[in-house]
Design a protein around this motif. Structure first.
Motif, mmCIF file in Angstrom:
data_model
loop_
_atom_site.group_PDB
_atom_site.id
_atom_site.type_symbol
_atom_site.label_atom_id
_atom_site.label_comp_id
_atom_site.label_asym_id
_atom_site.label_seq_id
_atom_site.Cartn_x
_atom_site.Cartn_y
_atom_site.Cartn_z
ATOM 1 N N PRO A 320 0.805 -1.232 0.000
ATOM 2 C CA PRO A 320 0.000 0.000 0.000
ATOM 3 C C PRO A 320 0.836 1.280 0.000
ATOM 4 O O PRO A 320 0.485 2.251 -0.688
ATOM 5 N N LEU A 321 1.938 1.308 0.754
ATOM 6 C CA LEU A 321 2.797 2.490 0.771
ATOM 7 C C LEU A 321 3.469 2.707 -0.579
ATOM 8 O O LEU A 321 3.572 3.841 -1.071
ATOM 9 N N LEU A 322 3.943 1.627 -1.196
ATOM 10 C CA LEU A 322 4.589 1.743 -2.501
ATOM 11 C C LEU A 322 3.590 2.170 -3.576
ATOM 12 O O LEU A 322 3.914 2.978 -4.458
ATOM 13 N N GLU A 374 -6.338 5.912 5.040
ATOM 14 C CA GLU A 374 -5.406 6.265 6.105
ATOM 15 C C GLU A 374 -5.008 5.000 6.862
ATOM 16 O O GLU A 374 -5.853 4.167 7.190
ATOM 17 N N ILE A 375 -3.720 4.862 7.124
ATOM 18 C CA ILE A 375 -3.206 3.686 7.820
ATOM 19 C C ILE A 375 -3.404 3.876 9.321
ATOM 20 O O ILE A 375 -2.956 4.863 9.908
ATOM 21 N N ARG A 376 -4.084 2.913 9.923
ATOM 22 C CA ARG A 376 -4.314 2.914 11.370
ATOM 23 C C ARG A 376 -3.965 1.533 11.928
ATOM 24 O O ARG A 376 -4.435 0.517 11.417
ATOM 25 N N GLY A 377 -3.174 1.520 12.982
ATOM 26 C CA GLY A 377 -2.787 0.247 13.582
ATOM 27 C C GLY A 377 -3.979 -0.582 13.994
ATOM 28 O O GLY A 377 -3.969 -1.813 13.866
ATOM 29 N N ASP A 378 -5.028 0.063 14.470
ATOM 30 C CA ASP A 378 -6.217 -0.667 14.914
ATOM 31 C C ASP A 378 -6.930 -1.361 13.761
ATOM 32 O O ASP A 378 -7.706 -2.296 13.986
ATOM 33 N N PHE A 389 3.739 3.599 10.727
ATOM 34 C CA PHE A 389 3.185 4.464 9.690
ATOM 35 C C PHE A 389 1.781 4.955 10.037
ATOM 36 O O PHE A 389 0.967 5.227 9.156
ATOM 37 N N GLU A 390 1.507 5.084 11.317
ATOM 38 C CA GLU A 390 0.206 5.586 11.767
ATOM 39 C C GLU A 390 -0.086 6.948 11.128
ATOM 40 O O GLU A 390 0.728 7.885 11.201
ATOM 41 N N GLY A 391 -1.262 7.051 10.472
ATOM 42 C CA GLY A 391 -1.661 8.303 9.864
ATOM 43 C C GLY A 391 -1.172 8.515 8.441
ATOM 44 O O GLY A 391 -1.577 9.484 7.789
ATOM 45 N N TRP A 392 -0.295 7.633 7.937
ATOM 46 C CA TRP A 392 0.147 7.729 6.549
ATOM 47 C C TRP A 392 -0.987 7.256 5.626
ATOM 48 O O TRP A 392 -2.001 6.729 6.080
#
Length: 423
Positions: A320-322, A374-378, A389-392
């Motif tokens: 997802p980040l890439l 939005e990336i969230r650990g939960d 990457f929380e919030g990325w």
């Protein structure tokens, strides 16, 4: 049969892809295939080869409170990773036939295909390991690291020689502990770990490992290179190398926010070095992205910089980040496919994986390239429940298939179907 119609591939071409679901293979790829069986309309969607993460720590046996094969592989599937390579520093470490066989039993819970690496310690049993379907040797620690897997140079040489005899890849964790900055141990700020495990320690160990590898004609792969000079040193002698998402995207500038949750080995580097590493990822110098997925609980990481364990999760957020970088134009989608699928399949000898071609395994990922989240650990599926990457922002898969089996679709999981890629 299943036909995926009107998909855009990583190279920008629009193709139909027919899958023999019974065999788990791609039966045909073309511009106008006759519909057969179930049909999925992928117009406006991007179809990618399933990612191969060549460096994960799924923590079983020994540390199931951190991660299990079930939770780690679900996280992989949700992130578009269809094959993982598990490293040997579990408890017991995977250094003999008995420990390898025990890990295979646990891996039966995997939702994705897997390889298992054999480890090297003073009491390893290479004959037993090479009698099993190991993928490679490593992560071999020519280093001081978390755990007790670091080895002396003589044993490293012996292991590299044995691997060369079997034409096996050796994945190397390269840091020379003699070049660590002991003065940094008087500090307690989050930057102390990066100051301690110096960039020079990595570069020196990469150069030495490659020298030894060249003596034996061995196939060396340098894990988690975090410095531009380390990357260049590997490539200068024909070794392959990987970069992690955290070394690609994070630097010491993020440590004030991350605190001990940003401690890993090797550590985060300066922003200037990070930018140079990113440039080498983009221009083709770096062979692949691999996560070094190394989860710990929040409670374990919430400690002093010297007591917190090293490692961060990453298997679910890598692709997802890439893809978000590709959406922004900082990478091409074709380069993403090279980094996450084509090159790992070539380096580690997985000829049935890594490409969308007739005859290859139907390991496929379908995404809407314009739909971000939005990336969230939960929201992630690793047992540890957090992310650096929380919030990325990431572009996440809608559908993940392993050998034609749907293991993840629209937030729901199928059945665990993972198999050893060497069987």
């Amino acid at each position: 049969m299943l036909t995926i119609r009107n998909a855009t591939l990583a190279d920008g071409s629009k193709r139909d892809v027919r899958i023999e679901t019974d065999a788990g293979r791609i039966a045909a790829v073309g511009s106008s295939l006759t519909e057969s069986g179930e049909v999925v309309d992928a117009a406006g969607k991007l179809l990618l080869p399933g990612a191969i993460d060549a460096h994960v720590h799924f923590r079983q046996p020994g540390f199931p409170h951190k991660e299990t094969w079930e939770t780690g592989s679900r996280s992989a599937a949700a992130g578009g990773v269809t094959t993982v390579v598990d490293q040997p520093n579990t408890n017991p470490p995977t250094v003999d036939g008995e420990s390898f066989d025990a890990k295979v039993v646990l891996a039966a819970d995997s939702y994705v295909d897997y390889g298992i690496n054999g480890g090297v310690t003073p009491d390893w049993k290479p004959d037993e390991l090479f009698d099993r379907p190991i993928l490679a040797l490593g992560e071999v620690f020519l280093a001081d690291s978390t755990g007790k897997m670091g080895i002396e140079e003589d044993l490293f040489r012996s292991a590299v020689g044995r691997a060369a005899d079997d034409y096996a890849v050796v994945t190397v964790h390269a840091e020379n502990a003699e070049l660590f900055d002991r003065d940094a141990k008087s500090r307690d700020d989050p930057n102390a770990w990066s100051a301690y495990r110096t960039a020079e320690a990595e570069v020196d160990a990469v150069e030495r490992a490659c020298e030894i590898g060249a003596e034996f004609g061995a196939r060396l792969h340098i894990a988690h290179t975090s410095t531009p000079k380390g990357i260049d040193a590997a490539r200068d002698v024909g070794a392959t190398c990987e970069v992690t998402p955290h070394h690609m995207f994070l630097s010491r500038d993020h440590l004030e926010e991350l605190g001990t949750f940003g401690r890993m080995n090797p550590p985060l580097r300066s922003e200037k070095r990070r930018e140079e590493v990113f440039a080498r990822v983009a221009n083709g110098t770096v062979d692949m992205i691999a996560t070094d997925h190394a989860p710990h609980t929040r409670e374990e990481k919430d400690a002093s910089i010297w007591n917190a364990p090293s490692g961060v999760p990453g298997v679910e957020t890598m692709l997802p980040l890439l893809l978000e970088q590709a959406r922004k134009g900082n990478l091409s989608y074709d380069r993403v496919a090279d980094l996450t699928a084509r090159t790992p399949s070539k380096v580690f000898g997985l000829p049935r994986k890594g490409r969308i071609e007739e005859g290859r395994m139907a390991d496929l990922v379908l995404v809407d390239p314009d739909e971000t989240r939005e990336i969230r650990g939960d929201d992630l599926h690793s047992k540890c429940g957090w992310t650096p990457f929380e919030g990325w922002t990431g572009v996440f898969p809608e559908l993940t298939m392993v050998r034609g089996n749907v293991v993840f679709e629209d937030g729901e999981f199928g059945d665990p179907v993972g198999e050893n890629v060497r069987d």
